[in-house]
Write an enzyme that holds these catalytic residues in place. Structure first.
Site, short mmCIF file in Angstrom:
data_model
loop_
_atom_site.label_atom_id
_atom_site.label_comp_id
_atom_site.label_asym_id
_atom_site.label_seq_id
_atom_site.Cartn_x
_atom_site.Cartn_y
_atom_site.Cartn_z
N THR A 97 -24.59 46.21 61.04
CA THR A 97 -24.75 45.01 61.87
C THR A 97 -25.64 45.40 63.04
OG1 THR A 97 -22.54 44.32 61.26
CG2 THR A 97 -23.55 43.20 63.14
N LYS A 172 -24.77 36.79 60.13
CA LYS A 172 -23.74 37.81 60.45
C LYS A 172 -23.46 37.86 61.95
CE LYS A 172 -21.45 41.83 60.12
NZ LYS A 172 -20.00 41.85 59.88
N1 LIG Z 1 -15.68 48.81 60.28
C1 LIG Z 1 -15.77 47.52 60.03
O1 LIG Z 1 -14.76 46.81 59.96
C2 LIG Z 1 -17.13 46.91 59.77
C3 LIG Z 1 -17.19 45.73 59.02
C4 LIG Z 1 -18.43 45.16 58.75
C5 LIG Z 1 -19.58 45.76 59.23
N2 LIG Z 1 -19.50 46.89 59.99
C6 LIG Z 1 -20.76 47.48 60.47
O2 LIG Z 1 -21.08 48.59 59.62
C7 LIG Z 1 -21.76 49.61 60.39
C8 LIG Z 1 -21.00 50.93 60.24
O3 LIG Z 1 -19.68 50.73 60.74
P1 LIG Z 1 -18.53 51.83 60.53
O4 LIG Z 1 -17.23 51.12 60.74
O5 LIG Z 1 -18.77 52.58 59.27
O6 LIG Z 1 -18.81 52.77 61.78
P2 LIG Z 1 -18.35 54.30 61.99
O7 LIG Z 1 -17.19 54.63 61.12
O8 LIG Z 1 -18.24 54.48 63.46
O9 LIG Z 1 -19.61 55.13 61.44
C9 LIG Z 1 -20.83 55.08 62.13
C10 LIG Z 1 -21.89 55.83 61.34
O10 LIG Z 1 -23.11 55.81 62.10
C11 LIG Z 1 -23.54 57.16 62.30
N3 LIG Z 1 -24.24 57.27 63.57
C12 LIG Z 1 -23.78 56.87 64.79
N4 LIG Z 1 -24.70 57.12 65.74
C13 LIG Z 1 -25.74 57.73 65.10
C14 LIG Z 1 -27.01 58.21 65.52
N5 LIG Z 1 -27.40 58.12 66.81
N6 LIG Z 1 -27.85 58.74 64.58
C15 LIG Z 1 -27.47 58.80 63.27
N7 LIG Z 1 -26.27 58.36 62.81
C16 LIG Z 1 -25.43 57.82 63.71
C17 LIG Z 1 -22.26 57.98 62.28
O11 LIG Z 1 -22.56 59.32 62.06
P3 LIG Z 1 -21.51 60.46 62.60
O12 LIG Z 1 -20.45 60.57 61.55
O13 LIG Z 1 -22.35 61.67 62.74
O14 LIG Z 1 -20.97 59.98 63.93
C18 LIG Z 1 -21.54 57.32 61.11
O15 LIG Z 1 -22.10 57.69 59.87
C19 LIG Z 1 -21.80 49.10 61.84
O16 LIG Z 1 -23.05 48.52 62.09
C20 LIG Z 1 -20.69 48.06 61.89
O17 LIG Z 1 -20.93 47.08 62.87
C21 LIG Z 1 -18.29 47.50 60.23
#
Ligand SMILES: NC(=O)c1ccc[n+]([C@@H]2O[C@H](COP(=O)([O-])OP(=O)(O)OC[C@H]3O[C@@H](n4cnc5c(N)ncnc54)[C@H](OP(=O)(O)O)[C@@H]3O)[C@@H](O)[C@H]2O)c1
Length: 298
Positions: A97, A172
């Site tokens: 997102t 979204k």
């Molecule tokens: N969780 C939900 O319920 C949900 C639902 C729908 C959509 N989303 C969207 O899906 C996306 C991922 O969400 P998530 O829940 O999977 O988040 P998450 O568990 O916090 O994972 C974040 C990911 O981004 C990487 N990352 C963060 N900062 C970075 C940087 N500066 N350079 C390279 N990689 C970086 C992290 O790597 P590291 O492991 O190294 O930190 C990890 O792979 C987001 O945009 C979120 O808004 C989430």
């Protein structure tokens, strides 16, 4: 079966990769912190040291990372996706997102490289991804969606095509802003009930069975009443703040107002300010309690 590159093994990426592996695809994954990708390696994915290495020779590329900064790094960094060796016309999709401005810029950068971009944000928590039940909001050419569809289906239960590149993110961001408003309002309502001496379990049940009972309200009211803490984070307070900021920014670009969205964004900003940005979004109730206690001491 396809060779799929997947960039970002966070909560969502991990679950989506596991579904793609189950569907029989070959996955090469990259995560900034490689230790966190071990779970997908154990399930059969190969790990790459950089996004460029991960995408080499891939049939399809997916990315799911936190925010604009992370996505910019993943796509345009010196060892990013766009620096990788991809065949002309390869389909690449962002599932994160992100802000509408960045998605439009990214779509242009991808096109200039001779690749095809599909805007592919998803909705549903990580457990829904793991069950193959995400909702997916597509922006892109219809024929590109049809080619990509078999690789989206393993992690989704419904796919909507909203229009050209950027349309998936537009929907979204508006959808998420509505979600942020609901989560903020249930946290406020629960602390208001607490202050009024109303039992939180009874309140949660009554909110859920009343006209207020959306899925957000049902889930968060129950989680807050139960006082569940520290369970695996579905989505964080800082994630909600990011979504609301991108949403408000987009609505302003449309020349429309987002006053309720701005208020909800302010509530999540308070959660981050009290040092709870990494906590589960349901723990917003604790941030509001802490703010109320601080006010009472004044
Ligand atoms: N969780 C939900 O319920 C949900 C639902 C729908 C959509 N989303 C969207 O899906 C996306 C991922 O969400 P998530 O829940 O999977 O988040 P998450 O568990 O916090 O994972 C974040 C990911 O981004 C990487 N990352 C963060 N900062 C970075 C940087 N500066 N350079 C390279 N990689 C970086 C992290 O790597 P590291 O492991 O190294 O930190 C990890 O792979 C987001 O945009 C979120 O808004 C989430």
């Amino acid at each position: 079966m396809a060779k799929i590159a997947y960039i970002g093994v966070g909560n969502m990426g991990r679950a989506m990769i596991l579904r793609l592996l189950k569907a029989g695809h070959q996955i090469t994954a990259y995560n900034r912190t490689p230790e966190k990708a071990k779970v997908v390696q154990d399930a059969g994915a190969k790990l790459a040291k950089t996004p460029a290495e991960a995408v080499e020779g891939a049939d399809v590329v997916f990315s799911s990372v936190l925010n604009d900064d992370a996505s910019r790094q993943a796509w345009t960094g010196p060892q990013g996706i766009l620096a990788g060796k991809l065949r002309p016309n390869t389909l690449v999709a962002e599932c994160s997102t992100l802000s509408h401005d960045w998605v439009m810029e990214l779509g242009g950068l991808v096109k200039a490289k001779g690749l095809r971009y599909v805007d592919c944000p998803v909705a549903g928590r990580p457990d829904a991804a793991e069950a193959g039940e995400l909702r997916v909001y597509i922006g892109g050419a219809k024929e590109d969606l049809e080619e990509l569809r078999p690789y989206i289906e393993p992690f989704s239960k419904k796919i909507w095509h909203f229009g050209p590149v950027g349309a998936g993110t537009a929907y979204k961001l508006i959808y998420n802003l509505m979600g942020v408003i609901q989560v903020a309002s249930v946290a406020e309502a629960m602390v208001q009930c607490e202050a009024a001496g109303i039992d939180l379990h009874a309140a949660a049940e009554a909110f859920t069975l009343g006209y207020t009972g959306s899925k957000h309200v049902a889930h968060h009211a129950e989680t807050m009443a139960e006082g569940k803490r520290g369970q695996a984070i579905g989505f964080s307070g800082k994630g909600r703040l990011k979504d609301s900021q991108y949403g408000v920014q987009f609505v302003k670009k449309l020349g429309r107002q987002a006053r309720v969205g701005e208020a909800a964004s302010d509530v999540f900003n308070q959660m981050v300010e009290v040092g709870m940005g990494d906590a589960n979004d349901s723990e917003l109730i604790d941030a509001l309690r802490a703010i109320a206690r601080k006010r009472e001491r004044r």
